[in-house]
Every structure is written in C-alpha cells, then in structure tokens.
Motif scaffolding. Structure first.
Motif, PDB file in Angstrom:
ATOM      1  N   PRO A 164     -11.450 -52.854  44.095  1.00 12.39           N
ATOM      2  CA  PRO A 164     -10.979 -51.720  44.906  1.00 12.39           C
ATOM      3  C   PRO A 164     -11.247 -50.371  44.249  1.00 12.39           C
ATOM      4  O   PRO A 164     -11.107 -49.341  44.907  1.00 12.39           O
ATOM      5  CB  PRO A 164      -9.467 -51.951  45.026  1.00 12.39           C
ATOM      6  N   HIS A 165     -11.603 -50.350  42.988  1.00 11.00           N
ATOM      7  CA  HIS A 165     -11.737 -49.074  42.296  1.00 11.00           C
ATOM      8  C   HIS A 165     -13.092 -48.397  42.467  1.00 11.00           C
ATOM      9  O   HIS A 165     -13.313 -47.321  41.939  1.00 11.00           O
ATOM     10  CB  HIS A 165     -11.429 -49.245  40.803  1.00 11.00           C
ATOM     11  N   ARG A 166     -14.010 -49.031  43.179  1.00 10.40           N
ATOM     12  CA  ARG A 166     -15.294 -48.414  43.482  1.00 10.40           C
ATOM     13  C   ARG A 166     -16.023 -47.943  42.222  1.00 10.40           C
ATOM     14  O   ARG A 166     -16.463 -46.790  42.123  1.00 10.40           O
ATOM     15  CB  ARG A 166     -15.134 -47.225  44.439  1.00 10.40           C
ATOM     16  N   ILE A 167     -16.112 -48.827  41.251  1.00 11.54           N
ATOM     17  CA  ILE A 167     -16.945 -48.535  40.102  1.00 11.54           C
ATOM     18  C   ILE A 167     -17.972 -49.649  40.008  1.00 11.54           C
ATOM     19  O   ILE A 167     -17.788 -50.709  40.600  1.00 11.54           O
ATOM     20  CB  ILE A 167     -16.140 -48.465  38.777  1.00 11.54           C
ATOM     21  N   ARG A 168     -19.038 -49.404  39.265  1.00 10.83           N
ATOM     22  CA  ARG A 168     -20.065 -50.421  39.101  1.00 10.83           C
ATOM     23  C   ARG A 168     -19.495 -51.510  38.185  1.00 10.83           C
ATOM     24  O   ARG A 168     -19.016 -51.212  37.088  1.00 10.83           O
ATOM     25  CB  ARG A 168     -21.301 -49.775  38.494  1.00 10.83           C
ATOM     26  N   ILE A 169     -19.568 -52.746  38.647  1.00 12.69           N
ATOM     27  CA  ILE A 169     -19.070 -53.848  37.828  1.00 12.69           C
ATOM     28  C   ILE A 169     -20.240 -54.788  37.546  1.00 12.69           C
ATOM     29  O   ILE A 169     -20.869 -55.300  38.470  1.00 12.69           O
ATOM     30  CB  ILE A 169     -17.954 -54.624  38.539  1.00 12.69           C
ATOM     31  N   THR A 170     -20.551 -54.982  36.270  1.00 15.02           N
ATOM     32  CA  THR A 170     -21.698 -55.821  35.921  1.00 15.02           C
ATOM     33  C   THR A 170     -21.267 -56.937  34.984  1.00 15.02           C
ATOM     34  O   THR A 170     -20.222 -56.876  34.335  1.00 15.02           O
ATOM     35  CB  THR A 170     -22.811 -54.997  35.237  1.00 15.02           C
ATOM     36  N   ARG A 171     -22.111 -57.969  34.953  1.00 14.41           N
ATOM     37  CA  ARG A 171     -21.888 -59.107  34.074  1.00 14.41           C
ATOM     38  C   ARG A 171     -23.154 -59.265  33.245  1.00 14.41           C
ATOM     39  O   ARG A 171     -24.256 -59.034  33.744  1.00 14.41           O
ATOM     40  CB  ARG A 171     -21.644 -60.361  34.930  1.00 14.41           C
ATOM     41  N   LEU A 172     -23.010 -59.636  31.978  1.00 16.07           N
ATOM     42  CA  LEU A 172     -24.183 -59.851  31.126  1.00 16.07           C
ATOM     43  C   LEU A 172     -25.130 -60.830  31.793  1.00 16.07           C
ATOM     44  O   LEU A 172     -24.695 -61.771  32.447  1.00 16.07           O
ATOM     45  CB  LEU A 172     -23.760 -60.422  29.773  1.00 16.07           C
ATOM     46  N   ALA A 173     -26.433 -60.600  31.639  1.00  9.46           N
ATOM     47  CA  ALA A 173     -27.434 -61.473  32.242  1.00  9.46           C
ATOM     48  C   ALA A 173     -27.351 -62.863  31.627  1.00  9.46           C
ATOM     49  O   ALA A 173     -26.917 -63.032  30.489  1.00  9.46           O
ATOM     50  CB  ALA A 173     -28.826 -60.893  32.024  1.00  9.46           C
ATOM     51  N   ARG A 174     -27.766 -63.834  32.429  1.00  7.94           N
ATOM     52  CA  ARG A 174     -27.880 -65.202  31.913  1.00  7.94           C
ATOM     53  C   ARG A 174     -28.934 -65.209  30.809  1.00  7.94           C
ATOM     54  O   ARG A 174     -29.750 -64.313  30.718  1.00  7.94           O
ATOM     55  CB  ARG A 174     -28.300 -66.151  33.045  1.00  7.94           C
ATOM     56  N   GLY A 175     -28.926 -66.214  30.024  1.00 10.42           N
ATOM     57  CA  GLY A 175     -29.902 -66.278  28.941  1.00 10.42           C
ATOM     58  C   GLY A 175     -29.179 -66.461  27.630  1.00 10.42           C
ATOM     59  O   GLY A 175     -29.733 -66.941  26.652  1.00 10.42           O
TER      60      GLY A 175
END
Ligand code: ZN
Length: 201
Positions: A164-175
């Motif tokens: 809900p906070h409208r920020i970019r949320i990312t996860r570390l890439a696989r690998g």
C-alpha cells in the motif's frame, strides 16, 4: 577419568556454540590449558567486551559501538536514504558491503518468519521497518532475505505489508544458491543478484 570442574565448565560452554561439538570443545579447552596465560586473558576480555561494547543501531538494527545511536552506515550522509536493503542478520550487511555495489542503507530483521519455531512478525524488526517507511523519503525496498523457504516467505509477507505504500519493492535475483545463506555467497554472485533484482508482483 573424572575431568576437573574448571575444565569441564569450559568444554560445556564451548559445546553450546554453533558448529562446535564436544570433541572440538575438548580440543580447544586443552589447547588453552597448555597455551600461554595471555591467550586466555585476551580471549576472556574480548568475550566480555563483545556484549558490553556493542549495541544495535536504533535506525536499522545493525551492530554499532555501544553509546552510539546510529551505525556507521546510517550516520553516513553519502549513503542513499531512499533505498533500504532488508536483510536477516548483521552478517548479511557485511556480505553486501563486501561487494561494494550498494550505496543505500539497511534494515536488519534479526531473523525470519518461522511458524514452526513460533517466530512471528512481532519477533522481528518489522514494525520498525514499517515506521521507517511511514516516515517517508524511501523510494525502494530491496528484500534481501536468504533464498530459503523462510527467507522467501518473509519477503512475501513484507511485500504484502509494503504494497500500500507505493514504493518500489524488489527481491534479489535468482542465482544465489537456494537454501544457502547470503553470507556464504561469493561477492560476484551477490553483486549479480543485487544488480538483477526484480520487482515483486
Ligand atoms: Zn544503522
């Protein structure tokens, strides 16, 4: 043969450390018994100072020197306050810092969600993370929990909470090696995972 109590006490204490079995504990104890007094004294002093001379950063919960409210990274004006990398443990901060590829700041959860071990959101520094987000100024949160079942579940939970906070949320890439710890990943793999981070759905 009965082992004298002072010797047995140290064996017992060392045996409680991760990765140290009774055999290694005995070997270390007898080594210290035969080593110069100075070694035992240095070790004892370092052990006592470990807790009394350190504290948690009141912003990101990384380790800092006792008496300081902020760690070196939080206190550094050159570090981007708009990007927060969320990790499980202070050791993960060290692993990412070693890559030299991250200029933002951190948030240390001090664990992962684990229903089996009875660890819920309130047992981690999640409330404090949400507070930082509510205070504003954050553009991206990188969820850098370990690529394990618990790490993924924790990232998923945080992703939902943060949505809900409208920020970019990312996860570390696989690998990164699945089930492995961030702290054991080599620098180039970690750097690639960081650079190739993906938006969470
Ligand atoms: Zn900090």
């Amino acid at each position: 043969m009965i082992i004298p109590a002072p010797i047995q006490n140290l064996i017992n204490a060392l045996s409680r450390l991760p990765g140290v079995g009774p055999k290694t504990a005995s070997r270390l104890t007898f080594f210290l018994l035969n080593a110069p007094d100075e070694l035992s004294r240095d070790l004892a002093e370092a052990l006592l100072n470990l807790k009394s001379s350190t504290a948690y950063c009141q912003v990101c919960f990384n380790i800092t020197i006792a008496g300081r409210s902020e760690c070196e990274i939080c206190a550094n004006p050159d570090r981007d306050p708009g990007v927060i990398c969320v990790v499980e443990e202070p050791l993960d901060v060290i692993a990412i810092e070693r890559t030299d590829g991250f200029q933002g700041r951190y948030h240390v959860l001090h664990g992962v969600l684990s229903p089996i071990e009875g660890i819920g959101p309130e047992d981690l520094k999640i409330r404090q993370l949400m507070e930082r987000v509510r205070n504003g100024g954050i553009q991206e949160i990188i969820l850098a929990t370990n690529p394990s079942m618990e790490g993924d579940a924790t990232a998923m939970y945080l992703g939902q909470q943060l949505q809900p906070h409208r920020i970019r949320i990312t996860r570390l890439a696989r690998g990164l090696p699945v089930g492995g710890d961030l702290e054991y990943a080599d620098q180039s793999t970690l750097l690639r995972a960081l650079a190739g981070r993906q938006e969470m759905g």
